[in-house]
Design a protein around this motif. Structure first.
Motif, PDB file in Angstrom:
ATOM      1  N   GLU A  58       0.498  -1.313  -0.180  1.00 50.83           N
ATOM      2  CA  GLU A  58       0.151  -0.020   0.077  1.00 50.83           C
ATOM      3  C   GLU A  58       1.064   0.859  -0.307  1.00 50.83           C
ATOM      4  OE1 GLU A  58      -2.676  -0.490   3.492  1.00 50.83           O
ATOM      5  OE2 GLU A  58      -4.056  -1.743   2.196  1.00 50.83           O
ATOM      6  N   LEU A  66      -9.635  10.554   1.570  1.00 54.59           N
ATOM      7  CA  LEU A  66     -10.783   9.388   1.156  1.00 54.59           C
ATOM      8  C   LEU A  66     -12.279  10.644   0.795  1.00 54.59           C
ATOM      9  CD1 LEU A  66     -12.852   7.602   0.798  1.00 54.59           C
ATOM     10  CD2 LEU A  66     -12.301   7.231   3.563  1.00 54.59           C
TER      11      LEU A  66
ATOM     12  N   MET B   6      -5.619   0.436   9.054  1.00 54.97           N
ATOM     13  CA  MET B   6      -6.521   0.695   8.734  1.00 54.97           C
ATOM     14  C   MET B   6      -6.576   2.670   9.250  1.00 54.97           C
ATOM     15  SD  MET B   6      -9.703  -1.747   7.858  1.00 54.97           S
ATOM     16  CE  MET B   6     -10.320  -0.961   9.152  1.00 54.97           C
ATOM     17  N   GLU B   8      -5.088   4.964   8.757  1.00 56.87           N
ATOM     18  CA  GLU B   8      -4.125   6.037   7.947  1.00 56.87           C
ATOM     19  C   GLU B   8      -5.544   6.573   7.106  1.00 56.87           C
ATOM     20  OE1 GLU B   8      -1.868   7.587   6.961  1.00 56.87           O
ATOM     21  OE2 GLU B   8      -0.705   5.850   8.925  1.00 56.87           O
ATOM     22  N   ALA B   9      -6.968   5.481   6.156  1.00 54.60           N
ATOM     23  CA  ALA B   9      -7.428   5.828   5.353  1.00 54.60           C
ATOM     24  C   ALA B   9      -9.098   6.403   6.272  1.00 54.60           C
ATOM     25  CB  ALA B   9      -7.417   4.927   4.467  1.00 54.60           C
ATOM     26  N   LYS B  10      -8.772   6.666   7.743  1.00 55.90           N
ATOM     27  CA  LYS B  10     -10.604   7.252   7.888  1.00 55.90           C
ATOM     28  C   LYS B  10     -10.913   8.427   8.191  1.00 55.90           C
ATOM     29  CE  LYS B  10     -11.577   6.963  13.259  1.00 55.90           C
ATOM     30  NZ  LYS B  10     -12.481   8.463  12.571  1.00 55.90           N
ATOM     31  N   SER B  11     -11.515   8.276   7.607  1.00 54.23           N
ATOM     32  CA  SER B  11     -12.418   9.569   7.343  1.00 54.23           C
ATOM     33  C   SER B  11     -12.888  10.610   7.788  1.00 54.23           C
ATOM     34  CB  SER B  11     -13.810   9.516   6.466  1.00 54.23           C
ATOM     35  OG  SER B  11     -14.594  10.683   5.899  1.00 54.23           O
ATOM     36  N   PRO B  17     -13.991   2.787   7.637  1.00 58.23           N
ATOM     37  CA  PRO B  17     -14.502   1.967   6.897  1.00 58.23           C
ATOM     38  C   PRO B  17     -14.395   0.657   7.655  1.00 58.23           C
ATOM     39  CG  PRO B  17     -13.063   3.625   6.259  1.00 58.23           C
ATOM     40  CD  PRO B  17     -12.662   3.592   7.137  1.00 58.23           C
ATOM     41  N   ARG B  19     -14.141  -3.945   6.347  1.00 56.11           N
ATOM     42  CA  ARG B  19     -13.661  -4.782   5.960  1.00 56.11           C
ATOM     43  C   ARG B  19     -14.479  -6.061   5.112  1.00 56.11           C
ATOM     44  NH1 ARG B  19      -8.279  -4.421   3.771  1.00 56.11           N
ATOM     45  NH2 ARG B  19      -7.818  -2.792   4.905  1.00 56.11           N
ATOM     46  N   SER B  39     -15.988   3.318   0.973  1.00 56.22           N
ATOM     47  CA  SER B  39     -14.851   4.235   1.648  1.00 56.22           C
ATOM     48  C   SER B  39     -14.013   2.381   1.926  1.00 56.22           C
ATOM     49  CB  SER B  39     -15.022   4.694   2.688  1.00 56.22           C
ATOM     50  OG  SER B  39     -16.123   6.195   2.442  1.00 56.22           O
ATOM     51  N   VAL B  43     -10.274   2.012   0.644  1.00 54.71           N
ATOM     52  CA  VAL B  43      -9.220   1.766   1.980  1.00 54.71           C
ATOM     53  C   VAL B  43      -8.445  -0.037   1.210  1.00 54.71           C
ATOM     54  CG1 VAL B  43      -8.707   0.358   4.063  1.00 54.71           C
ATOM     55  CG2 VAL B  43     -10.418   3.406   3.825  1.00 54.71           C
ATOM     56  N   GLN B  44      -9.283  -0.742   0.621  1.00 52.89           N
ATOM     57  CA  GLN B  44      -8.807  -2.098   0.069  1.00 52.89           C
ATOM     58  C   GLN B  44      -7.643  -1.438  -1.556  1.00 52.89           C
ATOM     59  OE1 GLN B  44     -11.089  -5.528   0.067  1.00 52.89           O
ATOM     60  NE2 GLN B  44     -11.982  -4.548   1.324  1.00 52.89           N
TER      61      GLN B  44
END
Ligand SMILES: [Zn+2]
Lengths: 214, 198
Positions: A58, A66, B6, B8-11, B17, B19, B39, B43-44
């Motif tokens: 990643e 996002l 995860m 990093e990608a938290k809105s 988000p 899985r 979302s 992330v994926q």
């Protein structure tokens, strides 16, 4: 439609990987529209790309990425299906040929042979064209300066490899020489991608080559 | 198979988000315009698309944009996806690949209509059981691993380094015909493993 000749699997893998040059990509996409077996093959070769994507590490996205996507999603509509007008040609080339094969503006290219260039982007390497050989006519024996992909759209021709009818694709390497003869009855129209000037064998024809525009 | 961290990608506006299997998430996007599902897909896939683009030599800003555009296409085209057309990661791969090709052409319109939006009548039987996404990835990755090195090299150079077959021939120092025959051999070995996956 019974299709006897398909692209080399190496060509389909390049199509999946996105490494095929643009004119060849169009020819393969058009064959796929006509060939169930190759659509199944490409599902498998695409899977290699999908698996490689899913097992990628990643990379870090920029902060707020996002939120940016969600904001864009707010103002974006769902994609509409592409409506391809039915002009009797396969969907991937339909927009080149709004009036079908009858509306093509042919350019004389030798006795019984006519060509029509199809536009590619400026980044394209190689050339995409339609080739029409009059029913019963012989195309001068020629070799290929590079890869040639020929998809038969209408009619049929024979050469030392066999009979090529609608949907069949001839995937020739640089070393192949052949002399196609169009079958009597109907003009043979092909979609052709070439990456170099074809090299005609006979000296007379070679002199005429610039005239032929091949 | 997926990373478990995860944060990093938290809105900043939404919840964490979730899985789930990508095919299921895409279905939720298509049927309910479900942003939580979008979302989760982001992330994926977005970081992996960006990584793949970077590997292909795309610069960082453009790689980020391509990842964004690919995920927006997933949002817009989710209703075109159906699991019997292929694994979700494969579908997303083809979207990202096509976007990259389009960008490289520096043209606003594709010179041909992609098959993706066109319904092509299929004669193949449908409805075979789909393997879980993670199983597919594992199977194919394993299949690639067991290839002889010389075959794996041409496959990786094709898909990851975005090299044409003639470029591979030059780089590896073998004739074009050998590149093609190695790809054919690789495919012959992979095919039985790919057979029931798509
Ligand atoms: Zn085929």
């Amino acid at each position: 439609m019974t299709i006897a000749f398909h692209p080399d699997i190496a060509t389909l893998m390049a199509f999946s990987a996105g490494t095929l040059e643009e004119p060849y990509t169009v020819v393969v996409a058009t064959h796929l529209a006509m060939c169930e077996a190759c659509r199944e093959q490409v599902k498998r070769t695409d899977l290699i790309g999908g698996a490689l994507l899913a097992s990628e590490p990643e990379a870090e996205m920029v902060p707020g990425a996002l939120d940016r996507l969600l904001a864009a999603a707010d103002s974006d509509d769902v994609a509409q299906p592409i409506i391809v007008p039915d002009t009797g040609v396969p969907a991937p080339i339909a927009h080149y040929l709004p009036r079908g094969l009858d509306g093509v503006r042919w350019r004389w290219s030798g006795p019984g042979v006519a060509v029509a260039d199809l536009p590619s982007s400026s980044a394209a390497k190689g050339r995409l064209m339609l080739l029409r050989v009059e029913a019963g006519r012989k195309v001068p024996e020629h070799g290929h300066g590079g890869q040639e992909l020929t998809l038969i759209l209408q009619g049929a021709y024979r050469d030392r490899f066999g009979r090529f009818g609608a949907g069949d694709i001839a995937d020739h390497d640089e070393d192949v020489e052949h002399q196609p003869i169009a079958e009597p009855g109907e003009d043979c129209i092909c979609l052709v991608a070439v990456d170099a000037k074809l090299s005609f064998r006979s000296r007379l024809v070679r002199t005429l080559q610039p005239l032929f525009g091949l | 198979m997926y990373a478990t961290i995860m944060t990093e990608a938290k809105s900043t506006t939404g919840a964490m988000p979730e899985r789930a299997e990508p095919a299921e998430l895409i279905r939720r996007v298509a049927e309910r315009r479900d942003k939580a599902a979008l979302s989760a897909l982001f992330v994926q896939f977005a970081p992996r698309i960006k990584s793949m683009m970077l590997r292909l030599g795309v610069d960082a800003a453009h790689a980020e944009d391509l990842a964004q555009e690919a995920m927006l296409s997933v949002w817009r085209k989710a209703h075109f996806y159906s699991p019997d057309k292929g694994a979700a990661s494969t579908w997303i791969f083809t979207i990202a690949r096509n976007l990259r090709i389009d960008a490289a052409r520096r043209q606003s319109n594709r010179p041909y209509v992609d098959l993706e939006g066109i319904e092509v009548e299929s004669e193949a039987p449908h409805g075979h059981a789909l393997l879980e996404q993670s199983q597919i990835v594992a199977r194919v990755s394993k299949a690639l691993e067991v290839l002889p090195e010389e075959q794996r090299e041409v496959v990786r150079l094709s898909f990851i380094k975005e090299m044409s077959q003639s470029e591979i021939a030059q780089r590896v120092g073998i004739p074009l015909g050998t590149v093609k025959s190695r790809l054919r051999l690789a495919y012959d070995r992979l095919r039985p493993l790919l057979e029931d996956l798509h």
